[in-house]
Design a protein around this motif. Structure first.
Motif, mmCIF file in Angstrom:
data_model
loop_
_atom_site.group_PDB
_atom_site.id
_atom_site.type_symbol
_atom_site.label_atom_id
_atom_site.label_comp_id
_atom_site.label_asym_id
_atom_site.label_seq_id
_atom_site.Cartn_x
_atom_site.Cartn_y
_atom_site.Cartn_z
ATOM 1 N N ILE A 129 14.121 -6.171 19.439
ATOM 2 C CA ILE A 129 15.158 -6.540 18.476
ATOM 3 C C ILE A 129 16.177 -5.403 18.343
ATOM 4 O O ILE A 129 17.382 -5.638 18.291
ATOM 5 N N GLY A 130 15.693 -4.167 18.312
ATOM 6 C CA GLY A 130 16.589 -3.012 18.247
ATOM 7 C C GLY A 130 17.478 -2.900 19.473
ATOM 8 O O GLY A 130 18.673 -2.641 19.364
ATOM 9 N N TYR A 131 16.903 -3.119 20.649
ATOM 10 C CA TYR A 131 17.700 -3.085 21.875
ATOM 11 C C TYR A 131 18.724 -4.214 21.905
ATOM 12 O O TYR A 131 19.880 -4.010 22.303
ATOM 13 N N SER A 132 18.318 -5.410 21.477
ATOM 14 C CA SER A 132 19.264 -6.526 21.475
ATOM 15 C C SER A 132 20.395 -6.269 20.482
ATOM 16 O O SER A 132 21.547 -6.616 20.740
ATOM 17 N N ALA A 133 20.081 -5.639 19.359
ATOM 18 C CA ALA A 133 21.119 -5.280 18.396
ATOM 19 C C ALA A 133 22.144 -4.353 19.037
ATOM 20 O O ALA A 133 23.351 -4.551 18.886
ATOM 21 N N SER A 134 21.666 -3.371 19.780
ATOM 22 C CA SER A 134 22.579 -2.442 20.456
ATOM 23 C C SER A 134 23.447 -3.167 21.471
ATOM 24 O O SER A 134 24.646 -2.894 21.593
ATOM 25 N N VAL A 135 22.857 -4.108 22.196
ATOM 26 C CA VAL A 135 23.617 -4.868 23.196
ATOM 27 C C VAL A 135 24.719 -5.678 22.518
ATOM 28 O O VAL A 135 25.871 -5.696 22.988
ATOM 29 N N PHE A 136 24.402 -6.342 21.403
ATOM 30 C CA PHE A 136 25.411 -7.130 20.703
ATOM 31 C C PHE A 136 26.545 -6.256 20.165
ATOM 32 O O PHE A 136 27.713 -6.634 20.236
ATOM 33 N N ILE A 137 26.207 -5.090 19.637
ATOM 34 C CA ILE A 137 27.241 -4.193 19.106
ATOM 35 C C ILE A 137 28.162 -3.726 20.226
ATOM 36 O O ILE A 137 29.386 -3.763 20.091
ATOM 37 N N VAL A 138 27.591 -3.308 21.337
ATOM 38 C CA VAL A 138 28.411 -2.859 22.469
ATOM 39 C C VAL A 138 29.246 -4.020 23.007
ATOM 40 O O VAL A 138 30.435 -3.858 23.309
ATOM 41 N N LEU A 139 28.653 -5.195 23.103
ATOM 42 C CA LEU A 139 29.376 -6.365 23.592
ATOM 43 C C LEU A 139 30.567 -6.688 22.701
ATOM 44 O O LEU A 139 31.621 -7.107 23.187
ATOM 45 N N SER A 140 30.434 -6.459 21.415
ATOM 46 C CA SER A 140 31.544 -6.752 20.505
ATOM 47 C C SER A 140 32.760 -5.861 20.786
ATOM 48 O O SER A 140 33.885 -6.245 20.463
ATOM 49 N N MET A 165 28.393 -9.318 13.989
ATOM 50 C CA MET A 165 27.535 -9.739 12.895
ATOM 51 C C MET A 165 26.113 -10.014 13.386
ATOM 52 O O MET A 165 25.145 -9.641 12.722
ATOM 53 N N ILE A 166 25.972 -10.631 14.546
ATOM 54 C CA ILE A 166 24.643 -10.865 15.120
ATOM 55 C C ILE A 166 23.942 -9.532 15.372
ATOM 56 O O ILE A 166 22.763 -9.367 15.070
ATOM 57 N N GLY A 167 24.674 -8.565 15.909
ATOM 58 C CA GLY A 167 24.106 -7.237 16.129
ATOM 59 C C GLY A 167 23.672 -6.579 14.831
ATOM 60 O O GLY A 167 22.598 -5.974 14.750
ATOM 61 N N CYS A 168 24.493 -6.720 13.785
ATOM 62 C CA CYS A 168 24.147 -6.130 12.486
ATOM 63 C C CYS A 168 22.910 -6.783 11.899
ATOM 64 O O CYS A 168 22.047 -6.099 11.334
ATOM 65 N N ILE A 169 22.803 -8.106 12.020
ATOM 66 C CA ILE A 169 21.620 -8.802 11.526
ATOM 67 C C ILE A 169 20.381 -8.316 12.269
ATOM 68 O O ILE A 169 19.327 -8.076 11.657
ATOM 69 N N CYS A 170 20.500 -8.155 13.577
ATOM 70 C CA CYS A 170 19.369 -7.641 14.357
ATOM 71 C C CYS A 170 18.985 -6.242 13.903
ATOM 72 O O CYS A 170 17.788 -5.921 13.800
ATOM 73 N N PHE A 171 19.977 -5.397 13.618
ATOM 74 C CA PHE A 171 19.669 -4.044 13.144
ATOM 75 C C PHE A 171 19.002 -4.065 11.771
ATOM 76 O O PHE A 171 18.129 -3.248 11.494
ATOM 77 N N VAL A 172 19.413 -4.974 10.896
ATOM 78 C CA VAL A 172 18.763 -5.081 9.592
ATOM 79 C C VAL A 172 17.305 -5.491 9.774
ATOM 80 O O VAL A 172 16.407 -4.903 9.159
ATOM 81 N N ILE A 173 17.062 -6.476 10.622
ATOM 82 C CA ILE A 173 15.681 -6.899 10.901
ATOM 83 C C ILE A 173 14.886 -5.737 11.483
ATOM 84 O O ILE A 173 13.750 -5.475 11.073
ATOM 85 N N TYR A 174 15.484 -5.024 12.422
ATOM 86 C CA TYR A 174 14.840 -3.858 13.034
ATOM 87 C C TYR A 174 14.491 -2.824 11.963
ATOM 88 O O TYR A 174 13.381 -2.281 11.937
ATOM 89 N N GLY A 175 15.424 -2.542 11.072
ATOM 90 C CA GLY A 175 15.194 -1.547 10.025
ATOM 91 C C GLY A 175 14.105 -1.960 9.051
ATOM 92 O O GLY A 175 13.304 -1.133 8.618
#
Length: 74
Positions: free
Chosen positions: A9-20, A34-44
Protein backbone atom coordinates in the motif's frame (compact mmCIF):
# COMPACT_ATOMS: atom_id res chain seq x y z
CA UNK A 1 -3.27 -6.21 8.53
CA UNK A 2 -0.44 -8.23 7.03
CA UNK A 3 2.79 -6.15 7.12
CA UNK A 4 3.57 -7.18 3.55
CA UNK A 5 0.23 -5.81 2.31
CA UNK A 6 0.86 -2.60 4.23
CA UNK A 7 4.21 -2.23 2.49
CA UNK A 8 2.55 -2.66 -0.91
CA UNK A 9 0.00 0.00 0.00
CA UNK A 10 2.89 2.36 0.80
CA UNK A 11 4.59 1.62 -2.51
CA UNK A 12 1.35 2.08 -4.44
CA UNK A 13 0.82 5.41 -2.67
CA UNK A 14 4.25 6.55 -3.85
CA UNK A 15 3.47 5.45 -7.41
CA UNK A 16 0.20 7.41 -7.45
CA UNK A 17 1.88 10.55 -6.09
CA UNK A 18 4.66 10.40 -8.67
CA UNK A 19 2.15 9.65 -11.43
CA UNK A 20 0.19 12.76 -10.48
CA UNK A 21 3.25 14.85 -11.39
CA UNK A 22 3.33 13.35 -14.87
CA UNK A 23 -0.28 14.17 -15.82
CA UNK A 24 -1.35 17.45 -17.43
CA UNK A 25 -5.12 17.57 -16.86
CA UNK A 26 -5.76 19.23 -13.48
CA UNK A 27 -8.79 17.07 -12.62
CA UNK A 28 -6.83 13.88 -13.33
CA UNK A 29 -3.92 15.20 -11.28
CA UNK A 30 -6.22 15.83 -8.33
CA UNK A 31 -7.90 12.42 -8.55
CA UNK A 32 -4.64 10.48 -8.86
CA UNK A 33 -3.00 12.51 -6.10
CA UNK A 34 -6.03 11.97 -3.88
CA UNK A 35 -5.79 8.19 -4.40
CA UNK A 36 -2.12 8.37 -3.40
CA UNK A 37 -2.97 10.39 -0.29
CA UNK A 38 -5.67 7.91 0.72
CA UNK A 39 -3.17 5.08 0.32
CA UNK A 40 -0.66 6.96 2.49
CA UNK A 41 -3.30 7.50 5.19
CA UNK A 42 -4.10 3.78 5.17
CA UNK A 43 -0.37 3.01 5.26
CA UNK A 44 0.12 5.37 8.22
CA UNK A 45 -2.80 3.92 10.16
CA UNK A 46 -1.78 0.30 9.70
CA UNK A 47 1.88 0.98 10.46
CA UNK A 48 1.22 2.13 14.00
CA UNK A 49 -0.54 5.50 13.62
CA UNK A 50 2.26 7.39 11.90
CA UNK A 51 0.84 10.88 12.48
CA UNK A 52 3.47 12.69 10.34
CA UNK A 53 2.20 10.60 7.41
CA UNK A 54 -1.51 10.59 8.26
CA UNK A 55 -2.07 14.30 9.00
CA UNK A 56 -0.58 15.95 5.89
CA UNK A 57 -1.96 13.34 3.51
CA UNK A 58 -5.39 13.53 5.11
CA UNK A 59 -5.36 17.32 4.74
CA UNK A 60 -4.20 17.12 1.13
CA UNK A 61 -6.97 14.62 0.42
CA UNK A 62 -9.59 17.03 1.77
CA UNK A 63 -8.10 19.86 -0.28
CA UNK A 64 -8.30 17.72 -3.43
CA UNK A 65 -11.93 16.81 -2.69
CA UNK A 66 -12.75 20.48 -2.09
CA UNK A 67 -11.27 21.53 -5.43
CA UNK A 68 -12.87 18.63 -7.29
CA UNK A 69 -16.36 19.24 -5.90
CA UNK A 70 -16.53 22.95 -5.12
CA UNK A 71 -13.66 24.46 -7.04
CA UNK A 72 -13.93 26.69 -10.04
CA UNK A 73 -15.28 24.83 -13.05
CA UNK A 74 -13.26 25.62 -16.13
Amino acid sequence: MNPEITTYIGYSASVFIVLSFILKDVRKIRVVNMIGCICFVIYGVYNGMLWPVIIPNGLICFIQVYHLLLGKKS
